[in-house]
Write a protein that holds these residues in place. Structure first.
Motif, short mmCIF file in Angstrom:
data_model
loop_
_atom_site.label_atom_id
_atom_site.label_comp_id
_atom_site.label_asym_id
_atom_site.label_seq_id
_atom_site.Cartn_x
_atom_site.Cartn_y
_atom_site.Cartn_z
N LYS A 1 -21.38 -44.85 32.00
CA LYS A 1 -22.72 -44.75 31.56
C LYS A 1 -22.73 -43.81 30.40
O LYS A 1 -22.13 -42.52 30.60
CB LYS A 1 -23.72 -44.35 32.40
CG LYS A 1 -25.26 -44.29 32.11
CD LYS A 1 -26.21 -43.97 32.88
CE LYS A 1 -27.78 -43.98 32.43
NZ LYS A 1 -27.76 -43.12 31.34
N HIS B 1 -27.51 -48.86 27.84
CA HIS B 1 -27.50 -47.93 28.87
C HIS B 1 -28.74 -47.39 29.43
O HIS B 1 -28.95 -47.47 30.55
CB HIS B 1 -26.39 -47.16 28.99
CG HIS B 1 -24.82 -47.72 28.86
ND1 HIS B 1 -23.79 -46.95 28.99
CD2 HIS B 1 -24.72 -48.92 28.60
CE1 HIS B 1 -22.67 -47.62 28.97
NE2 HIS B 1 -23.20 -48.93 28.60
N GLU C 1 -21.52 -55.11 33.05
CA GLU C 1 -21.82 -53.80 32.80
C GLU C 1 -23.17 -53.73 33.58
O GLU C 1 -23.50 -52.91 34.25
CB GLU C 1 -22.16 -53.19 31.37
CG GLU C 1 -21.18 -52.56 30.69
CD GLU C 1 -21.59 -52.22 29.29
OE1 GLU C 1 -22.69 -51.68 28.93
OE2 GLU C 1 -20.87 -52.29 28.48
#
Length: 106
Positions: free
Chosen positions: A10, A17, A89
């Motif tokens: 992160k 993010h 992700e």
């Protein structure tokens, strides 16, 4: 909420993010069952069982594809733009969030 979303890799201040973290905190919240359900839906897409999956939540809508997931604000008034992130992700972040919220049930 006691926890803040975080995961290996992160990047602080990264808009994608930050959006993933906001989605986890406001929409998945600290509900392990909800996190697991979304993980199962992502797996179905990535395994080719379905071509895509969409879900509207409190603040964001998820549009999950095999490679890309869009996180779209539900309310236009927020002024936020839709953000696309790699599905891997998003899944990794959700898996880390699921592990964290599954450990503490307070």
């Amino acid at each position: 909420m006691k926890h803040r979303p975080g995961w290996p890799g992160k990047k602080e201040g990264d808009p994608a993010h930050d959006r993933i973290a906001a989605c986890l905190a406001t929409d998945i919240q600290s509900v392990p069952q909800k996190a697991k359900w979304v993980l199962d839906e992502i797996a179905a897409v990535q395994n080719g069982d379905v071509t895509s999956w969409e879900m509207g939540m409190n603040a964001y809508m998820l549009k999950v594809g095999a490679k890309i997931t869009e996180i779209i604000p539900v309310y236009e008034e927020t002024g936020e733009e839709a953000i696309s992130v790699p599905t891997d992700e998003f899944r990794d972040a959700l898996e880390a969030w699921y592990a964290l919220i599954s450990q503490s049930r307070d």
